[in-house]
Design a protein around this motif. Structure first.
Motif, mmCIF file in Angstrom:
data_model
loop_
_atom_site.group_PDB
_atom_site.id
_atom_site.type_symbol
_atom_site.label_atom_id
_atom_site.label_comp_id
_atom_site.label_asym_id
_atom_site.label_seq_id
_atom_site.Cartn_x
_atom_site.Cartn_y
_atom_site.Cartn_z
ATOM 1 N N ASP A 143 0.784 -1.050 0.042
ATOM 2 C CA ASP A 143 -0.062 0.089 -0.316
ATOM 3 C C ASP A 143 0.724 1.088 0.035
ATOM 4 O O ASP A 143 1.665 1.483 1.012
ATOM 5 C CB ASP A 143 -0.835 -0.006 1.326
ATOM 6 N N PRO A 144 1.080 1.944 -1.146
ATOM 7 C CA PRO A 144 1.783 3.247 -1.164
ATOM 8 C C PRO A 144 1.671 4.156 -0.126
ATOM 9 O O PRO A 144 2.351 4.929 0.370
ATOM 10 C CB PRO A 144 1.507 3.745 -2.645
ATOM 11 N N ARG A 145 0.115 4.308 0.414
ATOM 12 C CA ARG A 145 0.084 5.323 1.598
ATOM 13 C C ARG A 145 0.627 4.884 2.843
ATOM 14 O O ARG A 145 1.067 5.628 3.592
ATOM 15 C CB ARG A 145 -1.742 5.490 1.552
ATOM 16 N N ALA A 146 0.640 3.550 3.173
ATOM 17 C CA ALA A 146 1.389 3.161 4.298
ATOM 18 C C ALA A 146 2.794 3.191 4.268
ATOM 19 O O ALA A 146 3.237 3.573 5.174
ATOM 20 C CB ALA A 146 0.969 1.495 4.377
ATOM 21 N N LEU A 147 3.260 3.144 2.813
ATOM 22 C CA LEU A 147 4.728 3.202 2.915
ATOM 23 C C LEU A 147 5.093 4.638 3.007
ATOM 24 O O LEU A 147 6.096 4.923 3.380
ATOM 25 C CB LEU A 147 5.518 2.615 1.663
ATOM 26 N N ARG A 148 4.265 5.593 2.560
ATOM 27 C CA ARG A 148 4.582 7.060 2.783
ATOM 28 C C ARG A 148 4.694 7.356 4.175
ATOM 29 O O ARG A 148 5.502 7.925 4.742
ATOM 30 C CB ARG A 148 3.213 7.900 2.025
ATOM 31 N N VAL A 149 3.690 6.794 4.951
ATOM 32 C CA VAL A 149 3.531 7.099 6.526
ATOM 33 C C VAL A 149 5.144 6.567 7.159
ATOM 34 O O VAL A 149 5.725 7.072 8.002
ATOM 35 C CB VAL A 149 2.517 6.482 7.150
ATOM 36 N N LEU A 150 5.467 5.336 6.637
ATOM 37 C CA LEU A 150 6.528 4.583 7.104
ATOM 38 C C LEU A 150 7.811 5.232 6.770
ATOM 39 O O LEU A 150 8.714 5.357 7.508
ATOM 40 C CB LEU A 150 6.360 3.085 6.835
ATOM 41 N N GLY A 151 7.769 5.912 5.693
ATOM 42 C CA GLY A 151 8.944 6.599 5.336
ATOM 43 C C GLY A 151 9.126 7.820 5.971
ATOM 44 O O GLY A 151 10.546 7.960 6.359
ATOM 45 N N HIS A 152 8.151 8.706 6.281
ATOM 46 C CA HIS A 152 8.242 9.738 7.014
ATOM 47 C C HIS A 152 8.780 9.372 8.280
ATOM 48 O O HIS A 152 9.418 10.186 9.188
ATOM 49 C CB HIS A 152 6.989 10.629 6.884
ATOM 50 N N MET A 153 8.118 8.378 8.944
ATOM 51 C CA MET A 153 8.587 7.923 10.353
ATOM 52 C C MET A 153 10.043 7.614 10.267
ATOM 53 O O MET A 153 10.639 7.992 11.515
ATOM 54 C CB MET A 153 7.687 6.649 10.872
ATOM 55 N N ALA A 154 10.535 6.792 9.355
ATOM 56 C CA ALA A 154 11.769 6.294 9.207
ATOM 57 C C ALA A 154 13.001 7.655 9.083
ATOM 58 O O ALA A 154 13.965 7.501 9.750
ATOM 59 C CB ALA A 154 12.154 5.640 7.928
ATOM 60 N N VAL A 155 12.409 8.574 8.308
ATOM 61 C CA VAL A 155 13.532 9.943 8.340
ATOM 62 C C VAL A 155 13.398 10.779 9.538
ATOM 63 O O VAL A 155 14.111 11.649 9.734
ATOM 64 C CB VAL A 155 13.304 10.625 7.073
ATOM 65 N N LEU A 156 12.299 10.471 10.494
ATOM 66 C CA LEU A 156 12.230 11.455 11.380
ATOM 67 C C LEU A 156 13.382 11.355 12.387
ATOM 68 O O LEU A 156 13.700 12.687 12.789
ATOM 69 C CB LEU A 156 10.995 10.880 12.452
ATOM 70 N N PRO A 157 14.059 10.514 13.007
ATOM 71 C CA PRO A 157 15.277 10.637 13.665
ATOM 72 C C PRO A 157 16.327 11.536 13.083
ATOM 73 O O PRO A 157 16.955 12.227 13.961
ATOM 74 C CB PRO A 157 15.842 9.403 13.892
ATOM 75 N N LEU A 158 16.600 11.271 11.652
ATOM 76 C CA LEU A 158 17.495 12.542 11.092
ATOM 77 C C LEU A 158 17.036 13.837 10.984
ATOM 78 O O LEU A 158 17.838 14.887 11.461
ATOM 79 C CB LEU A 158 17.626 12.015 9.701
ATOM 80 N N LEU A 159 15.731 13.773 10.850
ATOM 81 C CA LEU A 159 15.212 15.448 10.785
ATOM 82 C C LEU A 159 15.418 15.888 12.111
ATOM 83 O O LEU A 159 15.499 17.153 12.346
ATOM 84 C CB LEU A 159 13.594 15.432 10.335
ATOM 85 N N GLN A 160 14.702 15.393 13.281
ATOM 86 C CA GLN A 160 14.840 15.908 14.401
ATOM 87 C C GLN A 160 16.349 16.225 14.971
ATOM 88 O O GLN A 160 16.540 17.023 15.844
ATOM 89 C CB GLN A 160 14.278 14.900 15.369
ATOM 90 N N ALA A 161 17.271 15.335 14.670
ATOM 91 C CA ALA A 161 18.607 15.676 14.834
ATOM 92 C C ALA A 161 19.057 16.972 14.129
ATOM 93 O O ALA A 161 19.896 18.011 14.735
ATOM 94 C CB ALA A 161 19.648 14.609 14.361
#
Length: 302
Positions: free
Chosen positions: A108-126
């Motif tokens: 499901d592309p919508r699910a992977l979009r959400v997971l992708g943005h969760m995945a990059v969260l640690p980098l962006l918060q840093a």
């Protein structure tokens, strides 16, 4: 509390919890924060950034996150590609990864979009923590001055109810004039308005623009939300999104600014370089006299 009140969001709360946990244990992400470079006046700090990650560790993190969603075949998705696509808010690239990374007809592309943005969260918060001093003193754009994303909430803080926009990705906050649409810069009072919850909730409202039909959730608070609390607040106020959508308002599909950033795998050399860099930052010894240093015992000593 959030799980009890929003059982339908259980899966995404679990992903967010994992991302926030990874962010707290963020030595790898802190080390990957790039140096701010020269850029156009309206470009966010991370525009065209070159980011080097420990590829093995980063892919391991993405794999652990994707394993939380059974419909995504993590073995067929490159973690660094997903991180880069999510960093750039490139949904088309994420959708292509989803088509290649699912079981049968694809994930499901919508699910992977959400997971992708969760995945990059640690980098962006840093990046939000380390590059805060590089942000412009004033920023008049509706998109985030650090990562180019649209805000997910407008905070009205203190007795003066000062309006501050907050990015849900990196946690950055910035202020623009009150009577101005975040998305299209509309300033005509008659074209701007609010929706308020029917239950009489006094601290919540939805800013709406009749010109571009955009909306932004608003919250009145004593002090600014912590970066980790912004996404949690967004996730637990879905009824406000539903109310706006039912009335024909929407969030923009594209980011406010296309970053065109790049993530590359530094591999073992990157880890070695970071170790050498850390050693070179150590203070020099207080004495250069070799006799002051610990000496090995004489040969044959017991």
């Amino acid at each position: 509390m959030a799980r009890r009140d929003n059982p339908e969001s259980e899966a995404w709360l679990g992903s967010l919890e994992a991302a926030l946990g990874e962010s707290e244990d963020g030595a790898m992400w802190e080390a990957a924060v790039p140096t701010a470079a020269e850029r156009p006046v309206k470009a966010p700090v991370l525009s065209h950034a070159q980011i080097t990650l420990d590829g093995r560790a980063a892919r391991g993190w993405v794999r652990r996150l994707l394993q939380l969603t059974p419909t995504v075949n993590w073995r067929r998705i490159d973690g660094l590609q997903l991180l880069e696509a999510a960093l750039c808010h490139d949904d088309a690239r994420i959708d292509a990864l989803a088509a290649a990374g699912g079981e049968g007809e694809g994930a499901d592309p919508r699910a992977l979009r959400v997971l992708g943005h969760m995945a990059v969260l640690p980098l962006l918060q840093a990046c939000g923590r380390r590059l805060a001093s590089e942000l412009p003193a004033t920023w008049w754009e509706g998109y985030c001055p650090l990562c180019g994303a649209w805000p997910v909430v407008a905070e009205y803080t203190g007795l003066e109810r000062k309006r501050q926009l907050r990015c849900g990705r990196c946690g950055t906050g910035w202020a623009i004039p009150l009577l101005r649409c975040v998305f299209c810069d509309e300033t005509q009072h008659d074209n701007l308005g609010y929706l308020t919850p029917e239950a009489g909730e006094q601290t919540r409202k939805i800013e709406v623009c009749h010109t571009c039909k955009g909306y932004l959730k608003g919250v009145t608070t004593v002090r600014p939300l912590a970066p980790w609390a912004i996404l949690l607040d967004d996730l637990t106020t879905v009824p406000l999104d539903v109310a706006a959508l039912e009335r024909g308002y929407h969030r923009p599909e594209r980011p406010g600014y296309a970053l065109e950033a790049h993530i590359e795998d530094g591999g073992g050399w990157w880890r070695l370089w970071r170790m050498v860099e850390a050693v070179t930052k150590q203070p020099p010894p207080t004495s250069t006299n070799l006799h002051d240093l610990p000496q090995p015992p004489p040969s044959g000593a017991a």
